[in-house]
Design an enzyme around this catalytic site. Structure first.
Site, PDB file in Angstrom:
ATOM      1  N   GLY A   1      39.746  38.384  46.111  1.00 50.18           N
ATOM      2  CA  GLY A   1      39.746  36.923  45.952  1.00 50.18           C
ATOM      3  C   GLY A   1      39.806  36.211  47.294  1.00 50.18           C
TER       4      GLY A   1
ATOM      5  N   LYS B   1      30.922  40.793  42.621  1.00 51.56           N
ATOM      6  CA  LYS B   1      31.120  42.200  43.037  1.00 51.56           C
ATOM      7  C   LYS B   1      30.174  43.151  42.321  1.00 51.56           C
ATOM      8  CE  LYS B   1      34.523  41.078  39.964  1.00 51.56           C
ATOM      9  NZ  LYS B   1      35.516  40.042  39.877  1.00 51.56           N
TER      10      LYS B   1
ATOM     11  N   LYS C   1      35.066  46.995  43.167  1.00 54.69           N
ATOM     12  CA  LYS C   1      35.661  46.536  44.433  1.00 54.69           C
ATOM     13  C   LYS C   1      35.887  47.704  45.390  1.00 54.69           C
ATOM     14  CE  LYS C   1      37.762  42.533  42.178  1.00 54.69           C
ATOM     15  NZ  LYS C   1      38.934  42.073  41.424  1.00 54.69           N
TER      16      LYS C   1
END
Ligand code: HSE
Length: 401
Positions: free
Chosen positions: A129, A100, A200
């Protein structure tokens, strides 16, 4: 036969080898493809591993091998992962990644390089995930106008906050337990200070709104200042304290932020416990869609890598078009019109006086203070309201409805 190279043989890299070995016949049956790991790039050797003979230490072996069509980058960190990714894409190889940090910082440029060379750059494993969230946002929400994306994007901090809520633990004790369970890293800074969630949410923001904001340019607050008292007050207001990554469009600008929120029980995110992740997409005309599952961990994340390997080689280009956000395209959290939780100093009489100003009916009295959830308010409205009452809050956090 798809010949691939794994860059990095840590948790996710070795998990990818495990999924490819364990589920070989299933993968072949579902996709009609055979995947062969030809190289594993790592600084270390793995003489006892069944794939130990595939380990190499020179990236150029991979780059110059025309048989390699997919490179799976699972090294972590920005460098040399960024340089290797760029070189592999420029050499006409698809790249899939769980990294990321690289996507959040260099995504715009790497997608451009991929497009230029007619290859895919896929990163399903970088957020949530094993939860499929990147591909749905990119493909299935294409007909929708996305209004906001909010979620629990970090398993470690969600474990800590769950412990604080369910066992009354203080932050330091809950962090110690997360370490004992192997969830928190030796240096848990990126998790507990919200940096991992920041990387994220900027990726989700880019997918939702087409602009990538560097993680260093968004407002980020972690959970280190959350106390068990605060968690208890939240509970008395019918809420759980959760570390939330949130992005929304405000006028013609885009907000992305990470900070603790109070989440009422009516929101499915309230019920996401332990190391799990949960992401809520609000879009028109679909409405609210909730994604829940294993947001971290070896095999779930590896599963997302394998899905990307199959997609990279079976689709035409599936690349989103992003641009880097200009300063004037980025909104601040002050502009967000959101309900907020307050603890203000004062007695029941002060609470009655505050009711019409903050637009609430119910409140909870504490020793020398009262707590309530306000009507939706911008930062400016909050400042005006506090000025009118002549009060400084003991604490205030946004509410995620
Ligand atoms: N440290 C991360 C977490 C790992 O706890 O969610 C997955 O990105």
């Amino acid at each position: 036969m798809i010949h691939i190279a794994l860059l990095g043989f840590g948790v996710v890299g070795s998990g990818t080898a495990e999924v490819l070995t364990k589920n070989r016949s299933l993968i072949e049956k579902h996709s009609g493809k055979q995947i062969e790991i030809k190289y594993i790039l790592d600084l270390r050797d793995f003489p006892d591993h069944p794939l130990g003979n595939r380990v190499v230490h020179d990236f150029n072996l991979i780059l110059n091998d025309p048989e390699i069509s997919v490179v799976a980058e699972m090294m972590g960190g920005s460098h040399p992962a960024y340089e290797f990714t760029k070189a592999a894409l420029a050499a006409g190889k698809h790249v899939v990644t769980s990294n990321k940090e690289v996507v959040a910082n260099f995504g715009v440029e790497l997608l451009d390089v991929a497009r230029e060379h007619g290859v895919n750059y896929l990163f399903e494993a970088s957020v949530g995930g094993g939860i499929p969230i990147i591909r749905p946002l990119q493909n299935d929400f294409a007909p929708d106008n996305i209004l906001s994306v909010s979620g629990i994007l970090n398993g470690t901090t969600n474990y800590i906050l769950s412990k604080m809520k369910n066992d009354g633990a203080e932050f330091a004790d809950a962090l110690r337990q997360a370490r004992e369970k192997g969830y928190a890293e030796a240096d848990p800074t990126a998790d507990i200070e919200g940096l991992d969630a920041a990387r994220k949410i900027v990726i989700l923001c880019a997918l939702a709104f087409g602009v990538l904001i560097p993680p260093s340019e968004i407002e980020v607050e972690g959970i280190t200042k959350i106390t068990s008292d605060q968690v208890a007050v939240a509970e008395s207001l019918g809420c759980a304290v959760k570390l939330i990554g949130h992005t929304e469009r405000i006028g013609d600008r885009v907000l992305a932020q990470v900070c603790p929120h109070l989440v009422p029980a009516s929101n499915p995110i309230h019920h996401v416990e332990d190391v799990f992740n949960g992401i809520l997409v609000n879009s028109d005309p679909l409405g609210k869609t909730f994604f829940y599952g294993a947001g971290a961990g070896k095999l779930p994340t590896a599963g997302a890598i394998v899905a990307d390997i199959l997609n990279a080689t079976s689709s035409d280009l599936v690349l989103p078009v992003w641009k880097r956000a200009e300063k004037n395209e980025i909104a601040g959290s002050r502009e967000r019109n959101v309900r907020r939780a307050f603890v203000l100093p004062g007695c029941a009489k002060c609470a009655e006086r505050a009711k019409p100003v903050f637009g609430f009916e119910q409140y909870v009295v504490q020793e020398g203070a009262f707590a309530f959830l306000s009507r939706p308010m911008t930062g400016e409205e909050v400042e005006n309201a506090l000025r009118e009452l002549g009060k400084e809050p003991v604490w205030t956090l946004p509410v995620l409805d």
